[in-house]
Enzyme design. Structure first.
Site, PDB file in Angstrom:
ATOM      1  N   GLU A  37      47.301  89.984 125.789  1.00 36.39           N
ATOM      2  CA  GLU A  37      47.172  89.644 126.793  1.00 36.39           C
ATOM      3  C   GLU A  37      48.444  88.941 127.036  1.00 36.39           C
ATOM      4  OE1 GLU A  37      44.140  87.054 128.109  1.00 36.39           O
ATOM      5  OE2 GLU A  37      44.690  87.401 130.293  1.00 36.39           O
ATOM      6  N   ARG A 262      39.709  87.860 112.296  1.00 31.17           N
ATOM      7  CA  ARG A 262      41.020  87.343 112.525  1.00 31.17           C
ATOM      8  C   ARG A 262      41.552  86.453 111.593  1.00 31.17           C
ATOM      9  NH1 ARG A 262      39.626  84.704 117.615  1.00 31.17           N
ATOM     10  NH2 ARG A 262      41.520  85.251 118.054  1.00 31.17           N
ATOM     11  N   LYS A 272      45.128  80.728 121.140  1.00 25.65           N
ATOM     12  CA  LYS A 272      46.187  80.426 122.052  1.00 25.65           C
ATOM     13  C   LYS A 272      45.701  79.373 123.127  1.00 25.65           C
ATOM     14  CE  LYS A 272      46.957  85.284 123.403  1.00 25.65           C
ATOM     15  NZ  LYS A 272      47.282  86.296 124.134  1.00 25.65           N
TER      16      LYS A 272
END
Length: 563
Positions: A37, A262, A272
């Site tokens: 994104e 992850r 983020k």
RNA sequence: UGUCCGAUGGUGUAACUGGCAACACGUUUGAUUUUGGUUCAAAAGAGUCCAGGUUCGAGCCCUGGUCGGACAACCA
């Protein structure tokens, strides 16, 4: 030599793919995608995903798309798409002509939504956000159905079209999938598909006032692109039933979603949102601050794409989440730069040394090896003169026995130059600080060897007063003081390392460094790997220390201190 | 009092259809070295979360626990 093929153990994703290949699933094609994104900069965790997705495509002769998941104009920006493209490219991957945006599919997505309505599988709901949340129940308690759940297909069609036409205010209506309000999986309790949001999109401008939600957009986008294996992180595991539901109801090509753990790295944070917080609250200078685990930060710090790819290979892929020791990342950089970086001499904390018996005004050129790991890098000349500078740390008035560097009355080798012996220590009478050293040199020891075979334990680096210039050096340390800043509580910023950056302005570099360009990397002998920072200009060259060299003296010294 | 997922040296990942738990990093020791770097050699370090079961044999299979993580945005 032929059958010696190294035993490659497959990770669990590769095993799935090879099984699919054996079964001739998807016509034996492999097609992946990296779907960021554009709402922030990429970090080393994304690098893992990029290496995984592009790496798998390469291994199985398939393709990997770059797709921007840009369904929320509220958070997204072109600044981020540009940085993402740059980072992926820099890492060494090529999406060819397959750069897509979820927003490319807004028309198709809209039509699929209509199809869902026609199938009786979606409805327009007038509940407010708060009401929806209340109706949804909790993981332990089933939700209850919306009073709007049983509108007729015709009415839903009409309402949805009017939502698109802009007849309703933001937040007043929403399109929902009609699934099961009592499902044990919260994501199946009539999730939102489309929301009204009057906001211009960085690509589609004001064409739309309704935007699709992730769960709907992502699986359909995967399907449109004929993605065979849709690889994502663990938190989407609970979404998979919904991913499958949309595709099944729509009866379109059905990619397989596979989740992996992850990456977490010790002494940093990797989301983020949190990185954004550090940027916005000025704890760091920006997304590309060399202390950041962002790809742009690592790049600026001096990391190479090879070292990051190699790191990604080494850490492997699995479903268990844990924290990788940064030492592993650092190792992969040292391994790479040891082969590639030319050696030079710089002094970070200069201490003036006068060679008493060296003729005034004389200089001579000495040969220095550029890279002992790579003879093709050749040699260069460095200039020696009566006044030189050495590292303050390389002299001790009172030194432990194992201190192999310069001490009063003792001899040490100046790299590529001469043996020198310390004969006098001059101090500032007020502060007691050592201001300069007087030494004598052995003219016979030119180049660093003495004809009498005398052994000298220590070799130290130096620059001459004649032939050096001033540089700025920035030393970095881990951003956080604890391995996992998120372990104890949410307030990760209280573990920020106050000494994560140290700026040294009075460093001296050999003159061969005068014409360096931003991004160039060197090993400063005995100190570490350094990278020219973009803040450099003609007046002032700035080096970032990517990493110190491994330092076994520091270990010995620590041990001595403990005794 | 829900659903899903996971559990192997300090860390991360292996162990192909059950067959002596391996590799990398880290740590320690020694050798080499004009970088206390590199390189080389070696060592220590887990008996695979627990308890049962199947089996000649289980890290892998079965049962039941324990612990950890994810999930209740009109975010992705």
């Amino acid at each position: 030599m032929d059958t010696k093929s190294e035993k490659t153990s497959l990770n669990f994703i590769q095993s799935i793919i090879e099984e699919d290949l054996r079964n001739n699933k998807n016509d034996s094609k492999v097609h992946t995608r990296f779907p960021p994104e554009p709402n922030g900069y990429l970090h080393i965790g994304h690098a893992k995903s990029i290496c995984l997705n592009f790496g798998i495509a390469k291994k199985y002769n398939g393709l990997c798309n770059l797709r921007f998941d840009d369904t929320n104009p509220n958070k997204e920006d072109v600044e981020y798409v540009d940085s993402i493209k740059e980072d992926v490219k820099w890492l060494g991957f090529d999406w060819g002509d397959r750069m897509y945006y979820a927003s490319d599919y807004f028309d198709k997505l809209y039509n699929y939504a209509i199809q869902l309505i026609k199938l009786g599988k979606a409805y327009v709901c007038d509940l407010s956000a708060e009401e929806i949340s209340q109706y949804r129940g909790t993981p332990q308690k089933p939700g209850k159905e919306s009073p709007y759940r049983n509108r007729s297909i015709e009415e839903n069609l009409d309402l949805f079209q009017r939502m698109r036409a802009g007849e309703f205010k933001d937040g007043t209506k929403i399109l929902r999938a009609k699934i099961d309000m009592s499902s044990p999986n919260m994501h199946m309790r009539d999730p939102a598909i489309y929301r009204i949001r009057r906001m211009s999109h960085h690509r589609t401008g004001d064409k739309w006032c309704i935007y699709p939600m992730y769960d709907f957009a992502h699986c359909v986008s995967d399907s449109i692109e004929n993605i065979t294996h849709s690889i994502c992180t663990l938190e989407f595991e609970v979404h998979r039933p919904l991913y499958d539901w949309f595709l099944n109801e729509l009866n379109i090509f059905h990619p397989q979603q596979i989740e992996f753990a992850r990456l977490n790295l010790s002494y940093t944070v990797m989301s983020k949102r949190k990185l954004m917080e550090l940027v916005e609250e000025n704890y760091v200078s920006g997304w590309d601050d060399p202390r950041m685990p962002t790809i742009s930060g690592l790049r600026r710090r001096g990391y190479t794409p090879e070292s990051i790819r190699n790191f990604a290979d080494t850490i492997g892929v699995a479903k268990r989440d844990g924290i990788i020791d940064v030492a592993l990342l650092e190792h992969s950089l040292r391994e790479d730069l040891n082969k590639k970086a030319n050696r030079v001499m710089c002094v970070l904390n200069p201490l003036k040394v006068i060679i008493d018996n060296y003729p005034e005004g004389q200089t001579e050129e000495l040969d220095a090896v550029n890279n002992p790991e790579d003879a093709s890098k050749g040699t260069r000349k460095i200039k020696f003169s009566k006044v030189i500078y050495i590292e303050r740390d390389d002299f001790r008035e009172e030194a432990p026995r194992k201190f192999f560097r310069l001490k009063p009355g003792k001899e040490v080798r100046l790299r590529y130059a001469y043996f020198i012996k310390c004969v006098d220590v001059v101090k500032d009478p007020n502060t007691g600080e050592i201001t300069e050293l007087h030494c004598t040199y052995d003219p016979e020891s030119k180049g660093g060897k003495s004809p009498d075979g005398r052994k000298v334990k220590g070799t130290i680096h130096w620059v001459s007063a004649e032939d050096s210039f001033n540089i700025e050096v920035r030393l970095y340390d881990r951003l956080f003081t604890v391995e996992n800043p998120l372990a104890q509580d949410k307030d990760f910023k209280k573990y920020l390392n106050k000494d994560s950056i140290k700026i040294l302005k009075n460093c001296l570099a050999e003159s061969s460094l005068k014409d360096v360009k931003a991004g160039e990397k060197f090993q400063f002998e005995r100190l570490g790997y350094f990278c020219v920072d973009k803040d450099s200009d003609n007046e002032n060259i700035v080096f970032n220390r990517a990493l110190p060299l491994r330092d076994s003296w520091a270990k010995i010294e620590n041990k001595i201190k403990k005794l």
